[in-house]
Design a protein around this motif. Structure first.
Motif, PDB file in Angstrom:
ATOM      1  N   THR A  55       0.585  -0.719  -0.107  1.00  0.00           N
ATOM      2  CA  THR A  55      -0.043  -0.175  -0.585  1.00  0.00           C
ATOM      3  C   THR A  55       0.581   1.147   0.304  1.00  0.00           C
ATOM      4  O   THR A  55       0.743   2.358  -1.221  1.00  0.00           O
ATOM      5  CB  THR A  55      -0.663   0.111   1.482  1.00  0.00           C
ATOM      6  OG1 THR A  55      -1.524  -1.248   1.258  1.00  0.00           O
ATOM      7  CG2 THR A  55      -2.427   1.381   1.588  1.00  0.00           C
ATOM      8  N   ASP A  56       1.855   1.363   1.042  1.00  0.00           N
ATOM      9  CA  ASP A  56       3.029   1.912   1.231  1.00  0.00           C
ATOM     10  C   ASP A  56       3.544   2.757  -0.564  1.00  0.00           C
ATOM     11  O   ASP A  56       3.643   3.705  -0.755  1.00  0.00           O
ATOM     12  CB  ASP A  56       3.515   2.099   1.727  1.00  0.00           C
ATOM     13  CG  ASP A  56       3.175   2.205   3.289  1.00  0.00           C
ATOM     14  OD1 ASP A  56       2.162   2.602   3.528  1.00  0.00           O
ATOM     15  OD2 ASP A  56       3.919   1.609   4.157  1.00  0.00           O
ATOM     16  N   ARG A  59       0.410   3.928  -3.185  1.00  0.00           N
ATOM     17  CA  ARG A  59       0.071   5.228  -3.417  1.00  0.00           C
ATOM     18  C   ARG A  59       1.034   6.514  -3.878  1.00  0.00           C
ATOM     19  O   ARG A  59       2.130   6.444  -3.968  1.00  0.00           O
ATOM     20  CB  ARG A  59       0.050   5.833  -1.573  1.00  0.00           C
ATOM     21  CG  ARG A  59      -0.761   7.024  -1.245  1.00  0.00           C
ATOM     22  CD  ARG A  59      -1.591   7.098   0.258  1.00  0.00           C
ATOM     23  NE  ARG A  59      -1.848   6.107   0.957  1.00  0.00           N
ATOM     24  CZ  ARG A  59      -1.669   4.702   1.744  1.00  0.00           C
ATOM     25  NH1 ARG A  59      -0.506   4.902   2.034  1.00  0.00           N
ATOM     26  NH2 ARG A  59      -2.843   4.247   2.357  1.00  0.00           N
ATOM     27  N   GLU A  89      -6.526   0.252  -1.005  1.00  0.00           N
ATOM     28  CA  GLU A  89      -6.581   0.664  -0.223  1.00  0.00           C
ATOM     29  C   GLU A  89      -5.634   2.743  -0.557  1.00  0.00           C
ATOM     30  O   GLU A  89      -5.741   3.354  -0.468  1.00  0.00           O
ATOM     31  CB  GLU A  89      -5.632   0.670   0.929  1.00  0.00           C
ATOM     32  CG  GLU A  89      -5.307   1.443   2.389  1.00  0.00           C
ATOM     33  CD  GLU A  89      -6.372   2.506   2.731  1.00  0.00           C
ATOM     34  OE1 GLU A  89      -6.629   3.335   3.804  1.00  0.00           O
ATOM     35  OE2 GLU A  89      -7.907   1.128   2.879  1.00  0.00           O
ATOM     36  N   ALA A  90      -4.455   1.874  -1.735  1.00  0.00           N
ATOM     37  CA  ALA A  90      -3.309   2.996  -2.191  1.00  0.00           C
ATOM     38  C   ALA A  90      -4.466   3.710  -3.143  1.00  0.00           C
ATOM     39  O   ALA A  90      -3.808   5.023  -3.472  1.00  0.00           O
ATOM     40  CB  ALA A  90      -2.576   2.487  -2.422  1.00  0.00           C
ATOM     41  N   SER A  91      -5.214   3.270  -4.159  1.00  0.00           N
ATOM     42  CA  SER A  91      -5.124   3.365  -5.604  1.00  0.00           C
ATOM     43  C   SER A  91      -4.772   5.098  -6.799  1.00  0.00           C
ATOM     44  O   SER A  91      -5.094   5.258  -6.286  1.00  0.00           O
ATOM     45  CB  SER A  91      -6.867   4.885  -5.449  1.00  0.00           C
ATOM     46  OG  SER A  91      -7.774   4.525  -4.348  1.00  0.00           O
TER      47      SER A  91
END
Length: 283
Positions: A55-56, A59, A89-91
């Protein structure tokens, strides 16, 4: 905004990194181990087992290129769920996923497989995406026992019937298509990548012969014999899986892509001929 590339030091990811970097796009190359690179940016260590880490990394990305590593399917399914969770979550602005040759061409992918999990997750979400679906990779022919026999004995031995047409594609073709898809958010869904028309074993051998400057004939071998020959390279488990794939292909009439969903039609991108691929590699 950057482009995040999984498997950046591997067969599929490395050509994508090169294609994007050559066009001046900023790339974040992911690999199992961080390290300096002879050319381009250093790789960033990333674990598929951590949805938060993915996710990080995703993003704010302009694009993410994903393909699943080889390994036990239970692990791959877990990785697939983490990838889907991270994407949601990151889109990131765009995701391109390669099936790495799984599914398509009469080989249905189980609904609970890792490939189906990623594909279904992309279909169910609201992120711009495309799924690249090759059939067989020309790089499979670079196995020492395959290319070596062609060069030294004039025999291209492979576990497919001589009359079995395949839409072969190279990792270089995949990289070209992925780069195109990052520029074409209007093209979504499945994009089949491979030669049209599909070619048979003798045609493949003919291309090798023309490149090598000697006569090369095609010899069909059994999937079991092929699996045994590659076990020292891949390990018993993966080799058995490869042999199983070719046994399944033996039940089909061909392994060709559909023209209506091809990169040729959707992107105007023709894959390399076998001869051009061999020349590009400098073999």
């Amino acid at each position: 905004m950057t482009y995040v590339i999984h498997g950046a030091t591997g067969a599929q990811g490395a050509p994508v990194v090169s294609a994007l970097a050559a066009s001046g796009r900023p790339v974040v190359p992911l690999a199992r181990r961080a390290g300096a690179a002879a050319q381009g940016p250093a790789t960033v260590a990333a674990e598929y087992s951590s949805a938060q880490q993915l996710t990080d990394l995703y993003r704010g990305a302009a694009g993410v290129f994903v393909h699943l590593p080889l390994g036990a399917e239970a692990d791959r399914v877990r990785y697939a769920h983490n990838i889907v969770a991270a994407i949601r979550e990151a889109s990131p602005a765009r995701v391109v996923f390669s099936t790495s040759g799984s599914g398509g061409g009469g080989l249905p992918e189980p609904a609970d497989s890792a490939v189906s999990t990623v594909t279904g997750g992309l279909e169910a979400g609201d992120i711009s995406y495309a799924v690249v679906r090759p059939r067989l990779f020309l790089e499979n022919l670079l196995l020492p026992q395959v290319v070596g026999a062609a060069r030294e004995e004039g025999a291209l031995r492979y576990p497919l019937r001589a009359d079995f047409p395949v839409s072969w594609a190279s990792h270089l073709d995949i990289a070209d298509v992925v780069a195109d898809l990052f520029d074409r958010p209007d093209v979504t869904g499945i994009i089949d990548v491979g030669q049209l028309p599909a070619i048979t074993g003798p045609e493949l051998a003919g291309a090798f012969g023309a490149h090598l400057g000697r006569e090369v004939s095609y010899e069909a071998i059994t999937p079991a014999a092929f699996g045994t020959s590659i076990a020292p390279l891949l390990g018993e488990g993966p080799a058995a899986g490869v042999a199983g794939l070719y046994r399944a292909l033996g039940e089909l009439t061909d392994h060709a892509i559909a023209p209506e969903r091809s990169a040729q039609k959707l992107l105007g991108r023709d894959p390399r001929s076998t001869g051009r691929w061999l020349a590009d590699l400098g073999l």
